[in-house]
Design a protein around this motif. Structure first.
Motif, PDB file in Angstrom:
ATOM      1  N   ASN A 180      -6.505   4.997   0.881  1.00 20.38           N
ATOM      2  CA  ASN A 180      -6.056   3.670   1.290  1.00 20.38           C
ATOM      3  C   ASN A 180      -7.163   2.967   2.058  1.00 20.38           C
ATOM      4  O   ASN A 180      -7.781   3.566   2.949  1.00 20.38           O
ATOM      5  CB  ASN A 180      -4.804   3.805   2.163  1.00 20.38           C
ATOM      6  CG  ASN A 180      -3.642   4.351   1.365  1.00 20.38           C
ATOM      7  OD1 ASN A 180      -3.411   3.928   0.232  1.00 20.38           O
ATOM      8  ND2 ASN A 180      -2.925   5.321   1.920  1.00 20.38           N
ATOM      9  N   GLN A 198       0.851  -1.208   0.000  1.00 23.20           N
ATOM     10  CA  GLN A 198       0.000   0.000   0.000  1.00 23.20           C
ATOM     11  C   GLN A 198       0.881   1.250   0.000  1.00 23.20           C
ATOM     12  O   GLN A 198       0.598   2.224  -0.701  1.00 23.20           O
ATOM     13  CB  GLN A 198      -0.958  -0.010   1.203  1.00 23.20           C
ATOM     14  CG  GLN A 198      -2.118  -1.005   1.026  1.00 23.20           C
ATOM     15  CD  GLN A 198      -3.418  -0.583   1.725  1.00 23.20           C
ATOM     16  OE1 GLN A 198      -3.492   0.467   2.342  1.00 23.20           O
ATOM     17  NE2 GLN A 198      -4.439  -1.419   1.620  1.00 23.20           N
ATOM     18  N   CYS A 202      -8.318   7.666   4.342  1.00 18.52           N
ATOM     19  CA  CYS A 202      -8.333   6.223   4.651  1.00 18.52           C
ATOM     20  C   CYS A 202      -9.758   5.781   4.924  1.00 18.52           C
ATOM     21  O   CYS A 202     -10.468   6.421   5.706  1.00 18.52           O
ATOM     22  CB  CYS A 202      -7.502   5.907   5.895  1.00 18.52           C
ATOM     23  SG  CYS A 202      -5.734   6.072   5.673  1.00 18.52           S
ATOM     24  N   CYS A 227       1.138   4.188  -2.839  1.00 20.86           N
ATOM     25  CA  CYS A 227       1.050   5.625  -2.524  1.00 20.86           C
ATOM     26  C   CYS A 227       2.210   6.391  -3.159  1.00 20.86           C
ATOM     27  O   CYS A 227       2.035   7.483  -3.706  1.00 20.86           O
ATOM     28  CB  CYS A 227       1.109   5.851  -1.006  1.00 20.86           C
ATOM     29  SG  CYS A 227      -0.331   5.268  -0.113  1.00 20.86           S
ATOM     30  N   TRP A 256       1.515  12.280   5.395  1.00 19.79           N
ATOM     31  CA  TRP A 256       1.539  13.004   4.131  1.00 19.79           C
ATOM     32  C   TRP A 256       0.449  14.069   4.073  1.00 19.79           C
ATOM     33  O   TRP A 256       0.667  15.184   3.591  1.00 19.79           O
ATOM     34  CB  TRP A 256       1.395  12.041   2.939  1.00 19.79           C
ATOM     35  CG  TRP A 256       2.722  11.510   2.483  1.00 19.79           C
ATOM     36  CD1 TRP A 256       3.194  10.237   2.610  1.00 19.79           C
ATOM     37  CD2 TRP A 256       3.766  12.255   1.851  1.00 19.79           C
ATOM     38  NE1 TRP A 256       4.455  10.134   2.088  1.00 19.79           N
ATOM     39  CE2 TRP A 256       4.837  11.358   1.611  1.00 19.79           C
ATOM     40  CE3 TRP A 256       3.916  13.590   1.453  1.00 19.79           C
ATOM     41  CZ2 TRP A 256       6.026  11.750   0.991  1.00 19.79           C
ATOM     42  CZ3 TRP A 256       5.113  13.983   0.827  1.00 19.79           C
ATOM     43  CH2 TRP A 256       6.144  13.066   0.611  1.00 19.79           C
ATOM     44  N   ALA A 257      -0.726  13.718   4.596  1.00 19.36           N
ATOM     45  CA  ALA A 257      -1.850  14.677   4.525  1.00 19.36           C
ATOM     46  C   ALA A 257      -1.511  15.969   5.254  1.00 19.36           C
ATOM     47  O   ALA A 257      -1.985  17.042   4.874  1.00 19.36           O
ATOM     48  CB  ALA A 257      -3.100  14.042   5.127  1.00 19.36           C
ATOM     49  N   SER A 288      -0.490   7.746   5.867  1.00 18.03           N
ATOM     50  CA  SER A 288      -1.415   8.627   5.134  1.00 18.03           C
ATOM     51  C   SER A 288      -1.576   9.971   5.841  1.00 18.03           C
ATOM     52  O   SER A 288      -1.543  11.040   5.208  1.00 18.03           O
ATOM     53  CB  SER A 288      -2.793   7.961   5.007  1.00 18.03           C
ATOM     54  OG  SER A 288      -2.677   6.659   4.484  1.00 18.03           O
ATOM     55  N   TRP A 336      -5.437  13.135   0.745  1.00 18.54           N
ATOM     56  CA  TRP A 336      -5.300  11.779   1.286  1.00 18.54           C
ATOM     57  C   TRP A 336      -6.524  11.396   2.103  1.00 18.54           C
ATOM     58  O   TRP A 336      -7.137  12.258   2.735  1.00 18.54           O
ATOM     59  CB  TRP A 336      -4.069  11.692   2.201  1.00 18.54           C
ATOM     60  CG  TRP A 336      -2.770  11.881   1.493  1.00 18.54           C
ATOM     61  CD1 TRP A 336      -2.258  13.057   1.046  1.00 18.54           C
ATOM     62  CD2 TRP A 336      -1.830  10.870   1.141  1.00 18.54           C
ATOM     63  NE1 TRP A 336      -1.046  12.835   0.426  1.00 18.54           N
ATOM     64  CE2 TRP A 336      -0.757  11.507   0.477  1.00 18.54           C
ATOM     65  CE3 TRP A 336      -1.770   9.485   1.311  1.00 18.54           C
ATOM     66  CZ2 TRP A 336       0.346  10.811  -0.004  1.00 18.54           C
ATOM     67  CZ3 TRP A 336      -0.670   8.787   0.835  1.00 18.54           C
ATOM     68  CH2 TRP A 336       0.379   9.440   0.175  1.00 18.54           C
TER      69      TRP A 336
END
Ligand SMILES: NC(=O)c1ccc[n+]([C@@H]2O[C@H](COP(=O)([O-])OP(=O)(O)OC[C@H]3O[C@@H](n4cnc5c(N)ncnc54)[C@H](O)[C@@H]3O)[C@@H](O)[C@H]2O)c1
Ligand SMILES: CC/C=C\C[C@H](O)/C=C/C=C\C=C\C=C\[C@@H](O)[C@@H](O)C/C=C\CCC(=O)O
Length: 273
Positions: A136, A112, A181, A116, A166-167, A163, A179
């Motif tokens: 994700n 995953q 999830c 990304c 990065w967000a 995630s 981003w």
């Protein structure tokens, strides 16, 4: 609200379960989808079925074992070249089997994250891309402790942490990549059937979780669509559990005055209905 109709989407593990339901929901809204799966028979069969309904130019299947870095990169590039670019990447492929925990980490976490990275490199505006959305498919087990499957829980927490990191990157505004999830509780798919058939020693505790909470994959897909369409969410964690089939944000976003940089993610408490 993001308009799904013209979007070009890449989905991993799409031949069954939640991935399949997500693909069908995307196609129904007019998107183009390239999906991959390790199961070639199921993937080809689904491609044939969906092409009859939506047209050959809107659905492409490619076989891929996401733990093979070269294969994953090849199918990602196939999606880019087939559609002339990608707007949305959905890292969904996953398994639940504590007996093969290293393989589970390779699929649920390493692959995953690799998906990304491929998507981010392709999409980021500060490196010539056109922006995009990366979602994700994690799990409630990416948010809460679940003692009955500790490695699975770790694999999903890792994806959520990656995630959110990065967000909340201070340059996310320049990158133009959003981003999210999807974090379902138990969903009625093969993942759970296999669990029931193959891990009998753990059944009493699983039995309780499965019997009290299962939702259909279509509910997970609708919550996914809500997360994708919500272009004011970055770092959104969307849960889906029985009683909240439409999805419930655990985190969404508080946007700073300048829009997207340095966003702070807010916890949204669960209020039982
Ligand atoms: N079913 C649940 O209760 C539940 C709950 C929360 C999150 N999830 C997550 O949802 C995702 C999808 O699971 P699902 O429930 O739809 O299960 P599923 O078994 O129905 O679907 C998973 C798909 O991934 C594919 N896959 C497995 N290993 C692969 C690999 N190495 N390379 C490429 N494809 C591979 C499978 O062939 C299958 O088609 C997973 O990440 C899972 O952890 C599931
Ligand atoms: C048994 C494993 C089954 C499925 C795999 C799945 O990925 C793992 C899920 C792990 C934990 C699930 C917990 C579910 C709990 C809910 O029934 C409920 O107790 C949670 C209540 C509220 C949470 C909703 C929210 O905060 O938004």
């Amino acid at each position: 609200m993001l308009e799904i109709g013209d979007k070009r989407v890449f989905v991993t593990g799409g031949a069954s379960g939640i991935g399949r339901a997500i693909i069908e929901a995307l196609l129904a809204k007019g998107a183009k989808v390239l999906f991959c799966d390790v199961n070639a028979d199921a993937g080809k069969g689904l491609e044939t079925e969906l092409r009859k309904q939506y047209g050959a130019d809107r659905v492409i299947f490619a076989q891929c074992d996401v733990t093979n870095a070269q294969q994953l990169e090849d199918v990602f590039q196939k999606a880019v070249s087939s559609f002339g670019g990608l707007d949305v990447c959905v890292n969904n492929a996953g398994i639940l089997d504590e007996r093969i925990w290293e393989t589970m980490l390779a699929i649920n976490t390493t692959a995953q994250i690799r998906g990304c990275k491929l998507a981010l490199d392709h999409m980021r505006r500060d490196k010539g891309g056109r922006g995009g959305v990366i979602i994700n498919v994690a799990s409630m087990a990416g948010i809460v402790a679940a003692h009955y499957h500790p490695v699975y829980t770790a694999s999903k927490h890792a994806v959520v942490g990656f995630s959110l990191s990065w967000a909340t990157h201070p340059k996310m505004g320049e990158m133009g990549v959003r981003w999210g999830c999807l974090c379902p509780g138990p969903v009625d798919t093969k993942l759970i059937t296999v669990l029931e058939e193959g891990q009998a020693e753990n059944l009493p505790v699983y039995r309780h979780v499965l019997d009290t909470n299962k939702v259909p994959p279509e509910s997970a897909a609708q919550a996914f669509i809500r997360l994708l369409e919500d272009d004011e969410s970055n770092g959104g964690l969307m849960t889906v559990v029985a009683g909240r089939e439409q999805g419930h944000y655990r985190k969404r976003q508080l946007v700073d005055a300048d829009g997207v940089s340095n966003p702070r993610l807010a916890d949204i408490p669960w209020t039982p209905t």
